[in-house]
Every structure is written in C-alpha cells, then in structure tokens.
Design a protein around this motif. Structure first.
Motif, PDB file in Angstrom:
ATOM      1  N   GLY A   1      -5.905   8.723 -13.331  1.00  0.00           N
ATOM      2  CA  GLY A   1      -5.103   7.808 -12.518  1.00  0.00           C
ATOM      3  C   GLY A   1      -5.481   7.847 -11.055  1.00  0.00           C
ATOM      4  O   GLY A   1      -5.471   6.816 -10.364  1.00  0.00           O
ATOM      5  N   ALA A   2      -5.846   9.034 -10.571  1.00  0.00           N
ATOM      6  CA  ALA A   2      -6.240   9.179  -9.169  1.00  0.00           C
ATOM      7  C   ALA A   2      -7.495   8.370  -8.860  1.00  0.00           C
ATOM      8  O   ALA A   2      -7.599   7.715  -7.807  1.00  0.00           O
ATOM      9  N   TYR A   3      -8.463   8.398  -9.778  1.00  0.00           N
ATOM     10  CA  TYR A   3      -9.670   7.579  -9.597  1.00  0.00           C
ATOM     11  C   TYR A   3      -9.303   6.097  -9.491  1.00  0.00           C
ATOM     12  O   TYR A   3      -9.832   5.366  -8.636  1.00  0.00           O
ATOM     13  N   LEU A   4      -8.421   5.654 -10.367  1.00  0.00           N
ATOM     14  CA  LEU A   4      -8.051   4.241 -10.394  1.00  0.00           C
ATOM     15  C   LEU A   4      -7.399   3.821  -9.081  1.00  0.00           C
ATOM     16  O   LEU A   4      -7.717   2.769  -8.512  1.00  0.00           O
ATOM     17  N   ALA A   5      -6.483   4.644  -8.570  1.00  0.00           N
ATOM     18  CA  ALA A   5      -5.806   4.313  -7.310  1.00  0.00           C
ATOM     19  C   ALA A   5      -6.768   4.358  -6.135  1.00  0.00           C
ATOM     20  O   ALA A   5      -6.703   3.516  -5.229  1.00  0.00           O
ATOM     21  N   ALA A   6      -7.678   5.327  -6.136  1.00  0.00           N
ATOM     22  CA  ALA A   6      -8.646   5.419  -5.041  1.00  0.00           C
ATOM     23  C   ALA A   6      -9.512   4.168  -4.973  1.00  0.00           C
ATOM     24  O   ALA A   6      -9.795   3.643  -3.887  1.00  0.00           O
ATOM     25  N   ALA A   7      -9.930   3.673  -6.123  1.00  0.00           N
ATOM     26  CA  ALA A   7     -10.726   2.443  -6.150  1.00  0.00           C
ATOM     27  C   ALA A   7      -9.890   1.258  -5.676  1.00  0.00           C
ATOM     28  O   ALA A   7     -10.372   0.409  -4.913  1.00  0.00           O
ATOM     29  N   GLU A   8      -8.649   1.197  -6.107  1.00  0.00           N
ATOM     30  CA  GLU A   8      -7.763   0.096  -5.702  1.00  0.00           C
ATOM     31  C   GLU A   8      -7.573   0.060  -4.192  1.00  0.00           C
ATOM     32  O   GLU A   8      -7.419  -1.017  -3.596  1.00  0.00           O
TER      33      GLU A   8
ATOM     34  N   LEU B   1      -1.554   9.215  -0.209  1.00  0.00           N
ATOM     35  CA  LEU B   1      -2.588   9.658   0.728  1.00  0.00           C
ATOM     36  C   LEU B   1      -3.227   8.462   1.432  1.00  0.00           C
ATOM     37  O   LEU B   1      -3.585   8.552   2.617  1.00  0.00           O
ATOM     38  N   ALA B   2      -3.356   7.355   0.734  1.00  0.00           N
ATOM     39  CA  ALA B   2      -3.899   6.144   1.359  1.00  0.00           C
ATOM     40  C   ALA B   2      -2.985   5.687   2.496  1.00  0.00           C
ATOM     41  O   ALA B   2      -3.467   5.255   3.556  1.00  0.00           O
ATOM     42  N   LEU B   3      -1.685   5.806   2.290  1.00  0.00           N
ATOM     43  CA  LEU B   3      -0.728   5.433   3.342  1.00  0.00           C
ATOM     44  C   LEU B   3      -0.859   6.341   4.564  1.00  0.00           C
ATOM     45  O   LEU B   3      -0.504   5.946   5.676  1.00  0.00           O
ATOM     46  N   GLN B   4      -1.374   7.552   4.346  1.00  0.00           N
ATOM     47  CA  GLN B   4      -1.576   8.502   5.441  1.00  0.00           C
ATOM     48  C   GLN B   4      -2.936   8.330   6.117  1.00  0.00           C
ATOM     49  O   GLN B   4      -3.323   9.136   6.965  1.00  0.00           O
ATOM     50  N   GLY B   5      -3.682   7.310   5.733  1.00  0.00           N
ATOM     51  CA  GLY B   5      -4.950   7.010   6.385  1.00  0.00           C
ATOM     52  C   GLY B   5      -6.169   7.635   5.754  1.00  0.00           C
ATOM     53  O   GLY B   5      -7.269   7.566   6.325  1.00  0.00           O
TER      54      GLY B   5
ATOM     55  N   ASN C   1     -12.424   8.843   7.243  1.00  0.00           N
ATOM     56  CA  ASN C   1     -11.161   9.117   7.918  1.00  0.00           C
ATOM     57  C   ASN C   1     -10.242   9.957   7.038  1.00  0.00           C
ATOM     58  O   ASN C   1     -10.054   9.647   5.861  1.00  0.00           O
ATOM     59  N   ASN C   2      -9.699  11.011   7.626  1.00  0.00           N
ATOM     60  CA  ASN C   2      -8.699  11.844   6.967  1.00  0.00           C
ATOM     61  C   ASN C   2      -9.103  12.206   5.535  1.00  0.00           C
ATOM     62  O   ASN C   2      -8.350  11.980   4.580  1.00  0.00           O
ATOM     63  N   PRO C   3     -10.288  12.772   5.349  1.00  0.00           N
ATOM     64  CA  PRO C   3     -10.750  13.065   3.986  1.00  0.00           C
ATOM     65  C   PRO C   3      -9.883  14.122   3.297  1.00  0.00           C
ATOM     66  O   PRO C   3      -9.357  15.032   3.949  1.00  0.00           O
ATOM     67  N   HIS C   4      -9.747  13.975   1.994  1.00  0.00           N
ATOM     68  CA  HIS C   4      -8.926  14.889   1.207  1.00  0.00           C
ATOM     69  C   HIS C   4      -9.669  15.343  -0.044  1.00  0.00           C
ATOM     70  O   HIS C   4     -10.439  14.581  -0.626  1.00  0.00           O
ATOM     71  N   ILE C   5      -9.385  16.569  -0.458  1.00  0.00           N
ATOM     72  CA  ILE C   5      -9.661  17.027  -1.811  1.00  0.00           C
ATOM     73  C   ILE C   5      -8.303  17.250  -2.464  1.00  0.00           C
ATOM     74  O   ILE C   5      -7.428  17.908  -1.892  1.00  0.00           O
TER      75      ILE C   5
END
Length: 355
Positions: free
Chosen positions: A245-252, A157-161, A47-51
């Motif tokens: 930091g982005a990796y850490l948040a994505a995993a969280e 970005l997680a809040l945006q789905g 869903n809503n993939p991002h780079i």
C-alpha cells in the motif's frame, strides 16, 4: 502524453547541455531524468526524505523451519530501532533522512507507553500472521486493511512535504513470504527463489526450501499470480502488505520511491500487480546478496545503483542510495551549462567531414 514527451525532451536537453561530455555522468543522468519526470519538473529536488520500516511477525517463524532466529527478535529489533541502535538509524542519521517505524503486526500485546514517539506508528492489524503451513496467513479483509494502512501512512508523510521515500522491513521469517510471492508472480521455481535469509546453514536451507515448496503446493499459489490480495492472504505478512500500500500511495503522490532489497522488492511486485504504473516511480537502490534478488530485479527490468553484498533489510540500501539521488538532482539544478559558463560545446562535423 504530449506534455510528458515535451518535458522529457526539455530535461534531456538540460542534462546534455551541462558542462560535460554527453553521458559522462552515467547513471546519475538517468536518475536526474527520471526524477524530473516523476515530479513533473525541470528542477526536481529531494525534500524531507524518509525511510519507513514496517515490522510484522510470521506464524511460520514459530516452527523454526525457515529461520534460525526466534520470532521474538522482531519485537526486540523494533525496540532497537526506536532506541537508535540499528544500522538503519546510523545511515539515516548520517545522511539526514527521517526514519519512521511502523508496527504492522508484531507478536506483542502492547508497547510500553514510554516508547511513544512521533517516529513510531502503531498500525497493527494483528499480533503476527497465522502459520501458513496450517491455514491462510491472514484473511483477505486483513490483507486489504494492511494495504490501506500503508497508503495512509505515506499520505500523511506527503502532507509533511516528503517527496522521496524508501521502505524497509523487519520480520523474522519474511524472506520466506517474499520467496513465495516471487515464485507465484514470476513463475520461477520455489527452490530458485529461496535464499539464506538471516543466515541459515546448508541443512537449514534445504529444510527451508522443502517447507516452502509444501506451502506453495498447499495453497496452490500458481493460481494467484495476478491476484495480489489473495496471494498476501495465503502466505504474506502484515509488513509486506503495508509496504504494498505504501508503494501505491507514494506513486499517487508523485514521490521518488527508492526500492530496497529482497522483501521490499517482493512488495513492489505485488503493488505492480495492483497498479502497473508504480514501477515508473521507482529507483532501485542495490542488488541484495539474497540469492534470488537479482532475478527479481531482472523481472522488473531494474538497474540498481549499488552492489555492496548487503542483505540486511531495514531499508539500509535505500538509505545509502538517497545521497546519490541528491547528487543527481543537484547537478541538474546547480551545474553550469555550456552557455552560462562560456565553454565551447562539441560541434557537428562539417559537411566535408561527415561520413
């Protein structure tokens, strides 16, 4: 743990019960299983993939010792991203992937307001790092601030789905930082971690190796194999710190993380030092043509999806791999099972024929 084990069994049963011989979709079956475990669902989805491309400058680049292109190219390429002219723009557009560009620390005093965009995040920690042949690249507080900025960007970005994300980078000289990070964490000799980056010739490669060996010794990087923030402060880049930091948040946020090439994987090595479980959320897009990337992937026990001889960065490998992840979750969701299709499944051998 029991719930995770039960989910894994259910996912594997669903995969094996599709109308196909067991294992016949190869690595796509592994991706489907991993995606379900990441999202804690029997019906994982993209869903809503991002780079997200993080850009930052490196003080070492001003010397010309490790890079054939001038430092100014970093800012020029950021403008190219924002105008839609780079490879990552093409691949994101082709594959219906959203693109966000982040100024993590580009050596430019300000950006023209005309370039303001919902897809451009100004999170600069500083106008490029210091030259690590002379001093630390940044303070430890700046490294920590960059990590937190990366966390915040992904949390938004997680809040945006967004539930599937890949990270790219732009920064003249950043293959050098990545090589030093790799050497410090894995224990592999500097000369075996250094590649051609943006295309140095043989003589330039030898100069690059000698320069990075000097930097490694100057900062005694072997002492910091398990101290990622200190390691970043000595020889890192703001864009690499933000990716960490982005990796850490994505995993969280239980995102599927699509790992790009050499520099993005170096940032993952750092993130894994902070939180080892981040590795479980990662699908590896490709093996870069940068010399040491395969050894880095081996250290992570990674099995990349693609081998295209690429070494561009920008998140391009991740953008090309996301359609394969879409295919994996689609077959799990949409493909008929033997029961629903009325197709006979393989049968167990009878007692008389069992060995």
């Amino acid at each position: 743990m029991n719930n995770q084990h039960a989910l894994k069994q259910q996912l594997q049963w669903a995969i094996d019960n599709k109308t196909k011989p067991p294992g016949s979709l190869g690595q796509l079956e592994e991706i489907a299983l991993q995606a379900g475990l990441i999202q804690q669902s029997l019906k994982p989805a993209v869903n809503n993939p991002h780079i997200v491309v993080f850009a930052g400058d490196h003080g070492i680049a001003k010397t010309g010792l490790v890079n054939p292109f001038p430092q100014e190219v970093t800012a020029q390429m950021v403008l190219n991203f924002l105008r839609g002219g780079a490879a990552i723009n093409v691949f994101c557009k082709q594959n219906n992937i959203n693109l966000t560009v982040v100024d993590a620390g580009v050596n430019i005093p300000g950006w023209d307001d005309a370039l303001a965009s919902d897809h451009f995040v100004r999170a600069s920690i500083g106008h490029g790092t210091a030259n690590y042949l002379e001093t630390a690249a940044m303070s430890e507080s700046s490294a920590a601030a960059a990590i937190e900025a990366g966390r915040s960007i992904v949390a938004q970005l997680a809040l945006q789905g967004c539930n599937t994300i890949g990270f790219g980078e732009m920064g003249i000289g950043n293959t050098s930082s990545a090589a030093l990070i790799m050497s410090a964490i894995t224990g592999i000799a500097v000369e075996d971690c250094v590649g051609r980056g943006t295309g140095v010739n043989d003589q330039q490669l030898q100069t690059k190796i000698a320069t990075l060996q000097k930097a490694f010794q100057l900062h005694e990087l072997n002492k910091y194999s398990t101290q990622p923030i200190t390691l970043l402060s000595r020889i890192g880049g703001y864009e690499i710190a933000m990716m960490t930091g982005a990796y850490l948040a994505a995993a969280e946020h239980h995102m599927i993380i699509v790992v790009d090439g050499f520099i993005a994987t170096a940032a993952l090595l750092l993130a894994q030092q902070i939180e080892p479980s981040v590795r479980d959320y990662c699908i590896f897009a490709h093996t870069s043509n940068e010399q040491a990337h395969k050894a880095m992937l081996d250290a992570l026990h990674a099995k990349p999806l693609l081998q295209l001889g690429m070494r561009l960065g920008e998140g391009t490998g991740a953008a090309l791999a996301i359609p394969l992840i879409r295919a994996a979750v689609a077959f799990l969701e949409e493909m008929a099972s033997f029961d629903t299709a009325g197709v006979s499944n393989a049968t167990e051998p009878s007692d008389s024929t069992k060995a």
